[in-house]
Scaffold this motif. Structure first.
Motif, PDB file in Angstrom:
ATOM      1  N   ARG A 229      -7.258  16.638 -30.588  1.00 10.47           N
ATOM      2  CA  ARG A 229      -8.092  16.532 -31.784  1.00 10.47           C
ATOM      3  C   ARG A 229      -9.548  16.480 -31.334  1.00 10.47           C
ATOM      4  NH1 ARG A 229      -7.770  11.784 -36.232  1.00 10.47           N
ATOM      5  NH2 ARG A 229      -8.470  13.018 -37.992  1.00 10.47           N
ATOM      6  N   PHE A 230     -10.354  17.360 -31.893  1.00  9.94           N
ATOM      7  CA  PHE A 230     -11.752  17.503 -31.493  1.00  9.94           C
ATOM      8  C   PHE A 230     -12.615  17.198 -32.712  1.00  9.94           C
ATOM      9  CE2 PHE A 230     -15.577  19.900 -30.495  1.00  9.94           C
ATOM     10  CZ  PHE A 230     -15.714  19.739 -29.133  1.00  9.94           C
ATOM     11  N   GLY A 231     -13.479  16.193 -32.631  1.00  4.82           N
ATOM     12  CA  GLY A 231     -14.295  15.811 -33.778  1.00  4.82           C
ATOM     13  C   GLY A 231     -15.776  15.816 -33.459  1.00  4.82           C
ATOM     14  N   MET A 232     -16.577  16.197 -34.460  1.00  2.00           N
ATOM     15  CA  MET A 232     -18.028  16.181 -34.326  1.00  2.00           C
ATOM     16  C   MET A 232     -18.635  15.621 -35.605  1.00  2.00           C
ATOM     17  SD  MET A 232     -19.546  19.534 -32.437  1.00  2.00           S
ATOM     18  CE  MET A 232     -18.641  20.741 -33.371  1.00  2.00           C
ATOM     19  N   THR A 233     -19.642  14.795 -35.450  1.00  2.00           N
ATOM     20  CA  THR A 233     -20.339  14.286 -36.630  1.00  2.00           C
ATOM     21  C   THR A 233     -21.312  15.340 -37.134  1.00  2.00           C
ATOM     22  OG1 THR A 233     -22.114  13.289 -35.338  1.00  2.00           O
ATOM     23  CG2 THR A 233     -20.194  11.897 -35.805  1.00  2.00           C
ATOM     24  N   ARG A 234     -21.700  15.206 -38.375  1.00  2.00           N
ATOM     25  CA  ARG A 234     -22.645  16.158 -38.965  1.00  2.00           C
ATOM     26  C   ARG A 234     -23.989  16.102 -38.250  1.00  2.00           C
ATOM     27  NH1 ARG A 234     -21.719  18.787 -43.475  1.00  2.00           N
ATOM     28  NH2 ARG A 234     -19.907  18.330 -44.732  1.00  2.00           N
ATOM     29  N   ASP A 235     -24.406  14.909 -37.827  1.00  2.76           N
ATOM     30  CA  ASP A 235     -25.689  14.777 -37.133  1.00  2.76           C
ATOM     31  C   ASP A 235     -25.681  15.518 -35.796  1.00  2.76           C
ATOM     32  OD1 ASP A 235     -26.686  13.237 -39.191  1.00  2.76           O
ATOM     33  OD2 ASP A 235     -26.116  11.338 -38.237  1.00  2.76           O
ATOM     34  N   VAL A 236     -24.582  15.398 -35.078  1.00  2.00           N
ATOM     35  CA  VAL A 236     -24.460  16.110 -33.803  1.00  2.00           C
ATOM     36  C   VAL A 236     -24.473  17.604 -34.046  1.00  2.00           C
ATOM     37  CG1 VAL A 236     -22.883  16.585 -31.883  1.00  2.00           C
ATOM     38  CG2 VAL A 236     -23.290  14.234 -32.594  1.00  2.00           C
ATOM     39  N   MET A 237     -23.770  18.037 -35.087  1.00  2.00           N
ATOM     40  CA  MET A 237     -23.738  19.461 -35.405  1.00  2.00           C
ATOM     41  C   MET A 237     -25.140  19.965 -35.744  1.00  2.00           C
ATOM     42  SD  MET A 237     -20.206  19.781 -37.560  1.00  2.00           S
ATOM     43  CE  MET A 237     -20.209  21.554 -37.714  1.00  2.00           C
TER      44      MET A 237
ATOM     45  N   ASP B  55     -22.355  36.576 -29.727  1.00  2.00           N
ATOM     46  CA  ASP B  55     -21.887  35.415 -28.966  1.00  2.00           C
ATOM     47  C   ASP B  55     -20.582  34.880 -29.528  1.00  2.00           C
ATOM     48  OD1 ASP B  55     -24.000  35.588 -27.258  1.00  2.00           O
ATOM     49  OD2 ASP B  55     -25.089  33.866 -28.071  1.00  2.00           O
ATOM     50  N   TYR B  56     -20.443  34.873 -30.847  1.00  2.00           N
ATOM     51  CA  TYR B  56     -19.224  34.374 -31.479  1.00  2.00           C
ATOM     52  C   TYR B  56     -18.019  35.241 -31.106  1.00  2.00           C
ATOM     53  CZ  TYR B  56     -15.904  32.927 -35.042  1.00  2.00           C
ATOM     54  OH  TYR B  56     -14.783  32.483 -35.685  1.00  2.00           O
ATOM     55  N   TYR B  57     -18.171  36.545 -31.180  1.00  2.00           N
ATOM     56  CA  TYR B  57     -17.047  37.433 -30.861  1.00  2.00           C
ATOM     57  C   TYR B  57     -16.702  37.393 -29.375  1.00  2.00           C
ATOM     58  CZ  TYR B  57     -17.249  39.092 -35.601  1.00  2.00           C
ATOM     59  OH  TYR B  57     -17.223  39.143 -36.972  1.00  2.00           O
TER      60      TYR B  57
ATOM     61  N   ILE C   7     -15.408  25.488 -27.059  1.00  2.00           N
ATOM     62  CA  ILE C   7     -14.840  25.092 -28.346  1.00  2.00           C
ATOM     63  C   ILE C   7     -15.940  24.592 -29.277  1.00  2.00           C
ATOM     64  CG2 ILE C   7     -13.352  23.392 -29.492  1.00  2.00           C
ATOM     65  CD1 ILE C   7     -11.474  23.668 -27.047  1.00  2.00           C
ATOM     66  N   ARG C   8     -16.847  23.786 -28.738  1.00  2.00           N
ATOM     67  CA  ARG C   8     -17.966  23.295 -29.547  1.00  2.00           C
ATOM     68  C   ARG C   8     -18.790  24.462 -30.097  1.00  2.00           C
ATOM     69  NH1 ARG C   8     -22.733  21.174 -26.350  1.00  2.00           N
ATOM     70  NH2 ARG C   8     -22.995  23.412 -26.289  1.00  2.00           N
ATOM     71  N   ASP C   9     -19.114  25.415 -29.230  1.00  2.00           N
ATOM     72  CA  ASP C   9     -19.893  26.570 -29.669  1.00  2.00           C
ATOM     73  C   ASP C   9     -19.116  27.417 -30.668  1.00  2.00           C
ATOM     74  OD1 ASP C   9     -21.893  25.686 -28.037  1.00  2.00           O
ATOM     75  OD2 ASP C   9     -21.563  27.174 -26.460  1.00  2.00           O
ATOM     76  N   TYR C  10     -17.820  27.546 -30.463  1.00  2.00           N
ATOM     77  CA  TYR C  10     -16.962  28.308 -31.369  1.00  2.00           C
ATOM     78  C   TYR C  10     -16.974  27.688 -32.766  1.00  2.00           C
ATOM     79  CZ  TYR C  10     -12.749  30.598 -33.160  1.00  2.00           C
ATOM     80  OH  TYR C  10     -11.856  31.308 -33.927  1.00  2.00           O
ATOM     81  N   ILE C  11     -17.069  26.380 -32.835  1.00  2.00           N
ATOM     82  CA  ILE C  11     -17.125  25.682 -34.111  1.00  2.00           C
ATOM     83  C   ILE C  11     -18.509  25.812 -34.741  1.00  2.00           C
ATOM     84  CG2 ILE C  11     -17.036  23.386 -35.179  1.00  2.00           C
ATOM     85  CD1 ILE C  11     -14.881  22.700 -33.029  1.00  2.00           C
ATOM     86  N   LEU C  12     -19.554  25.745 -33.926  1.00  2.00           N
ATOM     87  CA  LEU C  12     -20.922  25.741 -34.448  1.00  2.00           C
ATOM     88  C   LEU C  12     -21.438  27.119 -34.864  1.00  2.00           C
ATOM     89  CD1 LEU C  12     -22.709  23.279 -31.994  1.00  2.00           C
ATOM     90  CD2 LEU C  12     -21.955  22.840 -34.326  1.00  2.00           C
ATOM     91  N   LEU C  13     -21.049  28.163 -34.157  1.00  2.00           N
ATOM     92  CA  LEU C  13     -21.615  29.488 -34.418  1.00  2.00           C
ATOM     93  C   LEU C  13     -21.407  29.990 -35.850  1.00  2.00           C
ATOM     94  CD1 LEU C  13     -21.078  31.259 -30.984  1.00  2.00           C
ATOM     95  CD2 LEU C  13     -23.228  30.556 -32.015  1.00  2.00           C
ATOM     96  N   PRO C  14     -20.241  29.808 -36.477  1.00  2.00           N
ATOM     97  CA  PRO C  14     -20.110  30.241 -37.877  1.00  2.00           C
ATOM     98  C   PRO C  14     -21.062  29.489 -38.824  1.00  2.00           C
ATOM     99  CG  PRO C  14     -17.948  29.943 -36.923  1.00  2.00           C
ATOM    100  CD  PRO C  14     -18.933  29.414 -35.935  1.00  2.00           C
ATOM    101  N   HIS C  15     -21.293  28.204 -38.551  1.00  2.00           N
ATOM    102  CA  HIS C  15     -22.239  27.439 -39.366  1.00  2.00           C
ATOM    103  C   HIS C  15     -23.660  27.989 -39.177  1.00  2.00           C
ATOM    104  CE1 HIS C  15     -19.386  24.382 -40.628  1.00  2.00           C
ATOM    105  NE2 HIS C  15     -18.946  24.327 -39.374  1.00  2.00           N
ATOM    106  N   MET C  16     -23.994  28.329 -37.940  1.00  2.00           N
ATOM    107  CA  MET C  16     -25.305  28.910 -37.670  1.00  2.00           C
ATOM    108  C   MET C  16     -25.459  30.238 -38.397  1.00  2.00           C
ATOM    109  SD  MET C  16     -25.782  28.084 -33.626  1.00  2.00           S
ATOM    110  CE  MET C  16     -27.147  29.196 -33.468  1.00  2.00           C
ATOM    111  N   GLU C  17     -24.400  31.022 -38.391  1.00  2.00           N
ATOM    112  CA  GLU C  17     -24.425  32.326 -39.046  1.00  2.00           C
ATOM    113  C   GLU C  17     -24.707  32.173 -40.550  1.00  2.00           C
ATOM    114  OE1 GLU C  17     -21.726  36.360 -38.570  1.00  2.00           O
ATOM    115  OE2 GLU C  17     -20.996  34.462 -37.760  1.00  2.00           O
ATOM    116  N   LYS C  18     -24.045  31.197 -41.177  1.00  2.00           N
ATOM    117  CA  LYS C  18     -24.274  30.944 -42.604  1.00  2.00           C
ATOM    118  C   LYS C  18     -25.714  30.505 -42.862  1.00  2.00           C
ATOM    119  CE  LYS C  18     -19.554  29.532 -43.576  1.00  2.00           C
ATOM    120  NZ  LYS C  18     -18.682  28.355 -43.780  1.00  2.00           N
ATOM    121  N   MET C  19     -26.231  29.634 -42.000  1.00  2.00           N
ATOM    122  CA  MET C  19     -27.595  29.150 -42.168  1.00  2.00           C
ATOM    123  C   MET C  19     -28.604  30.290 -42.045  1.00  2.00           C
ATOM    124  SD  MET C  19     -27.451  25.592 -40.022  1.00  2.00           S
ATOM    125  CE  MET C  19     -29.199  25.311 -40.123  1.00  2.00           C
ATOM    126  N   ILE C  20     -28.407  31.142 -41.061  1.00  2.00           N
ATOM    127  CA  ILE C  20     -29.324  32.266 -40.850  1.00  2.00           C
ATOM    128  C   ILE C  20     -29.225  33.237 -42.022  1.00  2.00           C
ATOM    129  CG2 ILE C  20     -29.841  34.237 -39.367  1.00  2.00           C
ATOM    130  CD1 ILE C  20     -28.750  32.487 -37.021  1.00  2.00           C
TER     131      ILE C  20
END
Length: 156
Positions: free
Chosen positions: A125-133, A88-90, A43-56
């Protein structure tokens, strides 16, 4: 530590097998109710991968508009990493779907981004701070870059 620990009389008491089986079934049923550590990582990776995609993607567009001599090299590396992230996302999306886990962005409070996770009839409910992300994305990007370098060294 309970009061019975150290009391020698309780060592000789026997447990009926049917009680032991009921206890095991109860433990197994309660284990299914919660997300496993592996599922939480997914779940954590599922949340992070789209953000990584935008950054790249943003990094690739920045390189495209630059006049760097190694522009083609940077673009090729960026596209390869982008493809790896998308794969990896798909793959992860398919695995979560197979396990019947849905993740929905809920809200952002202060510096925490919350998501709702629906699984096996439960909601969490699953929460992550911006710093952790940021730190997780940095670690993951380093991993993708190292994999690309390793592939290039293996071919070269």
């Amino acid at each position: 530590m309970s009061k019975l620990d150290g009391n020698e009389r309780w060592k000789s008491k026997m447990l009926l097998t049917e009680h032991a089986e009921q206890y095991d079934q109860k433990q197994a049923a309660s284990a299914v109710k919660h997300l496993t550590t592996e599922e939480r990582v997914m779940i954590r990776d599922y949340i992070l991968l789209p953000h990584m995609e935008k950054m790249i993607q943003k990094s690739i567009s920045d390189v495209e508009s630059s006049s760097n001599v190694l522009k083609r090299l940077y673009l090729a590396a960026g596209h390869k990493i982008l493809i790896s992230v998308a794969e990896d996302y798909y793959r992860l999306r398919g695995e979560l779907k197979k396990r019947n886990i849905r993740v929905i962005t809920e809200e952002q409070e202060d510096m925490v981004i919350y998501h709702k996770c629906y699984y096996r009839g439960y909601e969490e409910r699953f929460g992550m701070t911006r710093d952790v992300m940021r730190s997780e994305i940095s670690v993951r990007l380093t991993k993708y870059t190292a994999e690309l370098v390793a592939r290039l060294k293996a071919k070269g």
